[in-house]
Design an enzyme around this catalytic site. Structure first.
Site, PDB file in Angstrom:
ATOM      1  N   CYS A 155       0.817  -1.209   0.000  1.00 11.07           N
ATOM      2  CA  CYS A 155       0.000   0.000   0.000  1.00 11.07           C
ATOM      3  C   CYS A 155       0.853   1.263   0.000  1.00 11.07           C
ATOM      4  O   CYS A 155       0.362   2.325  -0.332  1.00 11.07           O
ATOM      5  CB  CYS A 155      -0.943   0.029   1.207  1.00 11.07           C
ATOM      6  SG  CYS A 155      -2.674  -0.259   0.777  1.00 11.07           S
ATOM      7  N   GLY A 213      -7.254   6.533   3.077  1.00  7.40           N
ATOM      8  CA  GLY A 213      -5.901   6.043   2.877  1.00  7.40           C
ATOM      9  C   GLY A 213      -5.921   4.581   2.455  1.00  7.40           C
ATOM     10  O   GLY A 213      -6.885   4.109   1.850  1.00  7.40           O
ATOM     11  N   CYS A 214      -4.888   3.852   2.782  1.00  6.34           N
ATOM     12  CA  CYS A 214      -4.808   2.436   2.416  1.00  6.34           C
ATOM     13  C   CYS A 214      -5.989   1.665   2.988  1.00  6.34           C
ATOM     14  O   CYS A 214      -6.293   1.767   4.182  1.00  6.34           O
ATOM     15  CB  CYS A 214      -3.498   1.849   2.939  1.00  6.34           C
ATOM     16  SG  CYS A 214      -3.322   0.083   2.595  1.00  6.34           S
ATOM     17  N   PHE A 215      -6.652   0.871   2.150  1.00  5.89           N
ATOM     18  CA  PHE A 215      -7.852   0.189   2.613  1.00  5.89           C
ATOM     19  C   PHE A 215      -7.575  -0.921   3.611  1.00  5.89           C
ATOM     20  O   PHE A 215      -8.486  -1.351   4.317  1.00  5.89           O
ATOM     21  CB  PHE A 215      -8.708  -0.329   1.455  1.00  5.89           C
ATOM     22  CG  PHE A 215      -8.014  -1.041   0.320  1.00  5.89           C
ATOM     23  CD1 PHE A 215      -6.796  -1.687   0.478  1.00  5.89           C
ATOM     24  CD2 PHE A 215      -8.604  -1.067  -0.934  1.00  5.89           C
ATOM     25  CE1 PHE A 215      -6.179  -2.346  -0.581  1.00  5.89           C
ATOM     26  CE2 PHE A 215      -8.005  -1.722  -2.003  1.00  5.89           C
ATOM     27  CZ  PHE A 215      -6.785  -2.370  -1.826  1.00  5.89           C
TER      28      PHE A 215
END
Length: 225
Positions: free
Chosen positions: A17, A52-54
């Site tokens: 990510c 943001g990053c999942f």
């Protein structure tokens, strides 16, 4: 900012990510306000959040009581390029997102918003969270009903007036377009990859912060699917 630093983390290697970075400042936990406008919903409901990053957003909601499903995916853009390789180029208009199904008799939509902005995402950061940069890492609320939209609008206004954040709130409400489920290897990522350097550095602290700050809504078991 009126915030408590996340637990100190070792300098660990970053993973998928994250964009390459030599350093990144520690994330923070915020005392996001209790919503003045509570959601009025019944029956299982679905919501979409981007922060943001999942992997981290999926992780905190998978540990939230009342959440029956948290699925990593991409919101916006088109089906043709709704894949990880294309989305992370930053040119597809998707956002890494999580589709959350929840029981409002256990956890309300406004409480999910409070969790998101307390331990999940800093609402003052534009197109970035933690070490990740790009429009696909933007923070957004995607209402799925008129009630969710009204609650989200009221909560953003409340956040702006709260004094919790020194910097302007840049998290925005986006109209729902379409949610595309991410590749299978992204699902339940924290559960499957607990020793990942990225997970240990950036996402496990979010889960610990959820437990510390929302003990009544924390579920120790990771809800898969």
């Amino acid at each position: 900012m009126q915030a408590k630093p996340f637990f100190a983390a070792l300098a660990l290697g970053l993973s998928a990510c994250a964009l390459p970075a030599t350093s990144a400042s520690a994330e923070e936990v915020f005392d996001a306000p209790v919503a003045a406008r509570q959601a009025n919903e019944s029956g299982l409901q679905t919501a979409v959040f981007a922060g943001g990053c999942f992997w981290g957003i999926e992780a905190i909601f998978s540990h939230t009581r009342g959440v029956t499903s948290a699925v990593a995916g991409y919101h916006g853009g088109t089906a043709e390029n709704a894949n990880y390789g294309s989305v992370t180029s930053g040119y597809t208009r998707h956002a890494e997102s999580v589709r959350v199904t929840y029981d409002p008799s256990v956890v309300r939509y406004d409480q999910l918003l409070q969790i998101l902005f307390s331990v999940g995402a800093d609402p003052t950061l534009l197109n970035r969270q933690g070490p990740d940069r790009g429009t696909h890492y933007r923070t957004a609320i995607v209402p799925m009903s008129g009630e969710q939209r009204a609650v989200a609008q009221a909560y953003l206004r409340q956040m702006e007036r709260s004094g919790v954040w020194d910097d302007p709130i840049v998290a925005r409400i986006e109209n729902y377009r379409r949610f595309y489920e991410a590749e299978e290897y992204h699902q339940d990522y924290l559960l499957r990859n607990p020793n990942s350097g990225y997970i240990r550095r950036w996402d496990m602290p979010k889960v610990r912060a959820l437990q510390a700050n929302f003990p009544q809504l924390f579920r120790s078991r990771f809800r898969t699917g």
